[in-house]
Design an enzyme around this catalytic site. Sequence first.
Site, PDB file in Angstrom:
ATOM      1  CD  GLN A 118      -2.410   1.136   2.808  1.00 51.93           C
ATOM      2  OE1 GLN A 118      -1.756   0.743   3.776  1.00 51.93           O
ATOM      3  NE2 GLN A 118      -3.610   1.627   2.942  1.00 51.93           N
ATOM      4  CE1 TYR A 120      -3.589   3.790  -0.698  1.00 50.41           C
ATOM      5  CE2 TYR A 120      -4.756   4.212   1.344  1.00 50.41           C
ATOM      6  CZ  TYR A 120      -4.740   3.709   0.068  1.00 50.41           C
ATOM      7  OH  TYR A 120      -5.869   3.126  -0.435  1.00 50.41           O
ATOM      8  CB  SER A 121       2.606   6.812   4.725  1.00 53.27           C
ATOM      9  OG  SER A 121       1.503   6.285   5.378  1.00 53.27           O
ATOM     10  CD  GLU A 236     -12.223  -8.310   4.137  1.00 53.08           C
ATOM     11  OE1 GLU A 236     -11.015  -8.467   4.312  1.00 53.08           O
ATOM     12  OE2 GLU A 236     -12.932  -9.034   3.434  1.00 53.08           O
ATOM     13  CB  SER A 376      -1.303   8.335  15.624  1.00 58.51           C
ATOM     14  OG  SER A 376      -1.961   9.596  15.578  1.00 58.51           O
ATOM     15  CD  GLU A 378      -1.188  10.909  19.845  1.00 60.57           C
ATOM     16  OE1 GLU A 378      -1.005  10.205  18.831  1.00 60.57           O
ATOM     17  OE2 GLU A 378      -0.690  10.629  20.952  1.00 60.57           O
TER      18      GLU A 378
HETATM   19  C1  LIG Z   1       3.563  -0.787  11.572  1.00 61.12           C
HETATM   20  C2  LIG Z   1       3.240   0.252  10.540  1.00 61.12           C
HETATM   21  C3  LIG Z   1       2.891  -0.149   9.256  1.00 61.12           C
HETATM   22  C4  LIG Z   1       2.591   0.827   8.291  1.00 61.12           C
HETATM   23  N1  LIG Z   1       2.310   0.403   7.009  1.00 61.12           N
HETATM   24  C5  LIG Z   1       2.029   1.322   6.044  1.00 61.12           C
HETATM   25  C6  LIG Z   1       1.811   0.904   4.686  1.00 61.12           C
HETATM   26  O1  LIG Z   1       1.870  -0.274   4.348  1.00 61.12           O
HETATM   27  N2  LIG Z   1       1.546   1.844   3.770  1.00 61.12           N
HETATM   28  C7  LIG Z   1       1.460   3.172   4.085  1.00 61.12           C
HETATM   29  O2  LIG Z   1       1.172   3.963   3.204  1.00 61.12           O
HETATM   30  N3  LIG Z   1       1.717   3.610   5.354  1.00 61.12           N
HETATM   31  C8  LIG Z   1       1.997   2.705   6.344  1.00 61.12           C
HETATM   32  N4  LIG Z   1       2.282   3.120   7.646  1.00 61.12           N
HETATM   33  C9  LIG Z   1       2.341   4.567   7.933  1.00 61.12           C
HETATM   34  C10 LIG Z   1       1.247   5.052   8.871  1.00 61.12           C
HETATM   35  O3  LIG Z   1       0.035   5.178   8.213  1.00 61.12           O
HETATM   36  C11 LIG Z   1       1.697   6.418   9.444  1.00 61.12           C
HETATM   37  O4  LIG Z   1       2.839   6.156  10.234  1.00 61.12           O
HETATM   38  C12 LIG Z   1       0.629   7.054  10.293  1.00 61.12           C
HETATM   39  O5  LIG Z   1      -0.473   7.461   9.542  1.00 61.12           O
HETATM   40  C13 LIG Z   1       1.201   8.290  11.050  1.00 61.12           C
HETATM   41  O6  LIG Z   1       1.832   9.141  10.171  1.00 61.12           O
HETATM   42  P1  LIG Z   1       3.340   9.647  10.433  1.00 61.12           P
HETATM   43  O7  LIG Z   1       4.186   8.459  10.753  1.00 61.12           O
HETATM   44  O8  LIG Z   1       3.713  10.506   9.278  1.00 61.12           O
HETATM   45  O9  LIG Z   1       3.274  10.525  11.758  1.00 61.12           O
HETATM   46  P2  LIG Z   1       2.799  12.030  11.847  1.00 61.12           P
HETATM   47  O10 LIG Z   1       1.524  12.200  11.102  1.00 61.12           O
HETATM   48  O11 LIG Z   1       3.941  12.906  11.474  1.00 61.12           O
HETATM   49  O12 LIG Z   1       2.503  12.173  13.391  1.00 61.12           O
HETATM   50  C14 LIG Z   1       3.539  12.412  14.369  1.00 61.12           C
HETATM   51  C15 LIG Z   1       2.869  12.610  15.724  1.00 61.12           C
HETATM   52  O13 LIG Z   1       1.998  13.755  15.685  1.00 61.12           O
HETATM   53  C16 LIG Z   1       0.683  13.392  16.076  1.00 61.12           C
HETATM   54  N5  LIG Z   1      -0.290  14.139  15.275  1.00 61.12           N
HETATM   55  C17 LIG Z   1      -0.281  14.317  13.928  1.00 61.12           C
HETATM   56  N6  LIG Z   1      -1.341  15.035  13.539  1.00 61.12           N
HETATM   57  C18 LIG Z   1      -2.051  15.324  14.660  1.00 61.12           C
HETATM   58  C19 LIG Z   1      -3.254  16.047  14.909  1.00 61.12           C
HETATM   59  N7  LIG Z   1      -3.931  16.581  13.898  1.00 61.12           N
HETATM   60  N8  LIG Z   1      -3.697  16.132  16.194  1.00 61.12           N
HETATM   61  C20 LIG Z   1      -3.003  15.577  17.206  1.00 61.12           C
HETATM   62  N9  LIG Z   1      -1.844  14.878  17.029  1.00 61.12           N
HETATM   63  C21 LIG Z   1      -1.382  14.762  15.784  1.00 61.12           C
HETATM   64  C22 LIG Z   1       0.582  11.908  15.776  1.00 61.12           C
HETATM   65  O14 LIG Z   1      -0.391  11.293  16.598  1.00 61.12           O
HETATM   66  C23 LIG Z   1       1.979  11.419  16.128  1.00 61.12           C
HETATM   67  O15 LIG Z   1       2.114  11.215  17.509  1.00 61.12           O
HETATM   68  C24 LIG Z   1       2.611   2.190   8.625  1.00 61.12           C
HETATM   69  C25 LIG Z   1       2.965   2.577   9.922  1.00 61.12           C
HETATM   70  C26 LIG Z   1       3.294   1.622  10.873  1.00 61.12           C
HETATM   71  C27 LIG Z   1       3.701   2.072  12.259  1.00 61.12           C
END
Ligand SMILES: Cc1cc2nc3c(=O)[nH]c(=O)nc-3n(C[C@H](O)[C@H](O)[C@H](O)COP(=O)(O)OP(=O)(O)OC[C@H]3O[C@@H](n4cnc5c(N)ncnc54)[C@H](O)[C@@H]3O)c2cc1C
Length: 404
Positions: A118, A120-121, A236, A376, A378
Amino acid sequence: MDLNYTAEDVAFRKQVRTWLEQNMPRHIKNLDERKAWHRKLYEGGYLGMGWPKEYGGQGARPMEQAIVADEMARAGAPAPTNSLGVGIVGPTIVVHGTDAQKRRYLRKILTAEEMWCQLYSEPNAGSDLAALRTAAEDKGDHFLVNGQKIWTSGGALADWGLLLARTDPAVAKHKGISCFLMNMRQPGVDVRPLKQITGSSEFCEVFMTNARVEKADQIGKLGEGWAIAQTTLGYERGGRALARITTYASQYNQLMAAARRLKRNGRPILDDAVTRQKLGRIWADLEVERYGALRTLTMLERGEHPGAGGSLTKLSYSEFEKRFMELAEEILGPYGQLTDGVPPEFRLEVDTAVGDHGTWAYAFLWSRAGTIYAGSSEIQKNVIGERILGLPKESRADRVGGTR
Ligand SMILES: Cc1cc2nc3c(=O)[nH]c(=O)nc-3n(C[C@H](O)[C@H](O)[C@H](O)COP(=O)(O)OP(=O)(O)OC[C@H]3O[C@@H](n4cnc5c(N)ncnc54)[C@H](O)[C@@H]3O)c2cc1C
């Protein structure tokens, strides 16, 4: 909430249990063996069960899917592979794909002939996924993709990726995103595994430089990528709810056995009143999780979608898992930290979707991921606050629950 199983459900559970006893491998040593087990599950009719029959599924009810997942967890069955293919990509194609896309891709997901990830991120687009920058430029008969993805689970093994990319930088950010199926095995795609705290490398960075996506591999209309991601991110979600509880319960029983065996100040740790209280608290929490899972299942059975309620489930189980694993570490002491040479009585006999590592240390480290992926904690709290409790909205209205 309906807490009773029908006679059909009970009979189906028995059938699944017998099938597992006769077909389940004890241990899986490598990816080929896991793929073989995956195919066996599919041929037995136990994979992609909710998908339409004409595309290799069984058209099964959510309860039947939950029973299979639950029985697999109860038996400690190895997880199949291609989890993103089966859990997210397939359902996306089922709901939004053309007939040709369904015929081309679905069955090969179920047989694990083609592995999926996937995409996305991005480094600056996780919680705020709509900020993604990877661009797909229309070149007439194909799109040219440039940009970077991160945290791509299973990226190194993937043949194909479900991609979100920006096709129109001029409109509001969530309106300019489209969804594609991208071949990962091409010169313009560079996959670099990331080493995790657990020591393994399930995640990758993916760099796309003039990568090609065929026009026929666009999902939905241009600019609909955001809406597609919304409907399928939660797909799902309820199906594994019950199985997760069964896995926790099995881990809990193993922890209890260890607490009986291990001694502190010459007495079994289980005799310690404070530890007993903590274990009791975890068990009570687990029962709360169980009823939450049954509530989700009941909704799915009635054809309702948990909607924002999915955030309650996600927040609650991922925070629970962290508390549980912290207590396990406290009880197990050094045995909880061993990654190799763990005595059999302190091994963790449970296979997870990310592989059978057999150690509490791995399970503890992995528990940290739950409060980040799929949105997350939050972000889940924001969703609950705004959409369930009706609290004032965060300023950026287009924030989502994040990706896996
Ligand atoms: C085990 C694992 C598997 C994953 N697999 C995939 C994958 O296959 N494909 C894919 O595309 N992505 C994947 N991800 C990525 C995942 O979707 C992102 O890590 C997640 O959405 C958080 O984004 P970030 O890491 O950029 O953190 P950030 O968005 O930068 O967040 C950093 C911190 O800020 C806080 N924060 C951010 N925005 C807000 C807000 N508006 N209000 C309050 N707090 C906030 C967050 O809670 C976090 O503590 C995976 C992540 C993990 C851990």
